[in-house]
Design an enzyme around this catalytic site. Structure first.
Site, PDB file in Angstrom:
ATOM      1  N   LYS A   1       0.845  -1.208   0.000  1.00  0.00           N
ATOM      2  CA  LYS A   1       0.000   0.000   0.000  1.00  0.00           C
ATOM      3  C   LYS A   1       0.877   1.255   0.000  1.00  0.00           C
ATOM      4  CE  LYS A   1      -0.382  -0.245   5.038  1.00  0.00           C
ATOM      5  NZ  LYS A   1      -1.171  -0.832   6.137  1.00  0.00           N
TER       6      LYS A   1
ATOM      7  N   TYR B   1      14.204  31.321   5.108  1.00  0.00           N
ATOM      8  CA  TYR B   1      13.046  32.076   5.597  1.00  0.00           C
ATOM      9  C   TYR B   1      13.175  32.360   7.090  1.00  0.00           C
ATOM     10  CZ  TYR B   1      10.546  31.025   1.253  1.00  0.00           C
ATOM     11  OH  TYR B   1      10.161  30.933  -0.048  1.00  0.00           O
TER      12      TYR B   1
ATOM     13  N   MET C   1      10.030  24.636   0.758  1.00  0.00           N
ATOM     14  CA  MET C   1       9.180  23.660   0.078  1.00  0.00           C
ATOM     15  C   MET C   1       9.997  22.749  -0.839  1.00  0.00           C
ATOM     16  SD  MET C   1       5.786  24.254  -2.285  1.00  0.00           S
ATOM     17  CE  MET C   1       4.901  25.209  -1.086  1.00  0.00           C
TER      18      MET C   1
END
Ligand SMILES: *Cc1c(COP(=O)(O)O)cnc(C)c1O
Length: 386
Positions: free
Chosen positions: A43, A270, A319
């Protein structure tokens, strides 16, 4: 690192060692008693390792059946030519019964409504749909309550379009040795199976073991064991380590896309949560971020490996990128340092020289389990099979 293999379009990738998958599958095959079938759980794209490639290796190393979590995962295996029985570990929406019948995917069943819709669909094309009865013995997730298992079977067994090919439960605490709740679940399951058999109904393959139960309770194998995390070389808990040798199959790597040596006080990333503390600190950028499964809570806490050296990740993980620091001041080093260069291979998870960072190390920093770490790295990174 010798000759890294990497995709041509991005300097970030997951490396899957198929020989490790083969060895782990064979190790479980040896651990499971003769005559007991092995269902390999693939899975979530084989826990991020790539379901099709892994299933192809597993079927040659002793897998009898496969388990998936969604209808689409089952369809993907069928389209890739996997012919072994496939169990869906949940009861999907009724709208999917046609797909289940057409692709010969066995659902887990625990509601009458779904079971009869499945039977109708199969019978309408002159077929019989095979399903596994899910029994809730105490985890309170899916299944018919163990006390109602026989009654449930009686309420659907009249249907000529249905055949029970298996009866199973899932343990909540198989990884806790000697756990009382585990024993209770195990007893409830035995009771449910006994009641169905005594009523003269066919249970199909009876199964309950996940990875920890397969390793810790070999006497509970019944007709089949459902092995997941262990196939990928990871232990479900520390208590299984002494019982079986496993080889982790996944590594995560990237290449340095930029190196600078900023002035003291320069901020990184950041929020500028890291500032260069001394001269002679290189700041290198690697194009892997939280959208690739490198969780943002690892920011300023994790290490990476480069040229066999361990370096601290610095600044917030973005990200799609992160930065790390390499101290190249020879006076501060306890051994000769090798400066980072553009294009160097960086290991986020895996081995580099004598150093190693495992899924368990990352899981500990993230306060989660190795399962989530490898699933997350399956999110976007391209996979390279070695
Ligand atoms: C995921 C899953 C497994 C495999 O569990 P592991 O701990 O990875 O071995 C087995 N059975 C069911 C029902 C599952 O959902």
């Amino acid at each position: 690192m010798s000759q890294p293999l990497y995709p041509s379009t991005r300097w970030a990738w997951v490396e899957i060692d198929l020989e490790a998958i083969r060895q782990n599958t064979a190790a479980f095959r040896r651990c499971i008693r003769r005559g007991v079938k092995m269902m390999c759980v693939v899975k979530a794209d084989a826990y991020g390792h790539g379901a099709v490639r892994c299933a192809q290796v597993m079927r040659r190393s002793g897998a009898d059946q496969f388990a998936v979590a969604t209808v689409n995962e089952g369809v993907q295996l069928r389209n890739a030519g996997i012919q072994e029985p496939i169990l869906l570990l949940s009861e999907p929406p009724i709208d999917s019964v046609r797909t289940l019948v057409d692709y010969d995917i066995m659902p887990s069943v625990y509601t009458q409504e779904f079971a009869l819709a499945l039977g109708e669909c199969a019978a309408s094309s002159g077929r019989v749909a095979r399903y596994h009865l899910a029994v809730d013995t105490g985890m309170t997730r899916i299944g018919v309550n163990w006390k109602d298992a026989l009654e449930f079977r009686r309420s659907i067994d009249f249907h000529r379009g249905l055949q029970c090919a298996g009866t199973f439960t899932h343990f909540a605490t198989a990884d806790v040795p000697g756990d009382w709740d585990f024993k209770a679940q195990s007893d409830h399951f035995a009771e449910a199976v006994r009641s169905i058999k005594e009523a003269g109904l066919e249970c199909g393959l009876v199964h309950c073991d996940n990875t920890p139960a397969t390793v810790l309770y070999p006497e509970l194998d019944y007709d089949m064991a459902r092995v997941g995390i262990g196939l990928y070389g990871l232990h479900p808990a520390d208590c299984t380590r002494d019982h079986i040798d496993l080889v982790p199959a996944m590594s995560v790597r990237g290449r340095v896309t930029r190196v600078v040596e900023p002035e003291v006080g320069t901020g990184v990333g950041y929020g500028l949560t890291y500032r260069v503390p001394t001269p002679n600190i290189q700041i290198a950028t690697v194009p892997i971020g939280y959208a690739d499964g490198l969780a943002r809570e690892l920011s300023n806490r994790m290490d990476v490996l480069v040229n066999g050296q361990r370096c601290g990740q610095v600044g917030r993980i973005c990200m799609d990128k992160f930065m790390f620091a390499m101290d190249v001041n020879p006076v501060r080093a306890d051994r000769p340092v090798r400066p980072v260069r553009y294009g160097d291979t960086v290991t986020i998870m895996g081995a580099d020289g004598d150093e190693y960072i495992g899924a368990d190390d990352i899981a500990r920093l993230r306060d989660t389990i190795n399962y989530e770490v490898v699933c997350d790295f399956g999110l976007r990174l391209e996979r390279v099979y070695v």
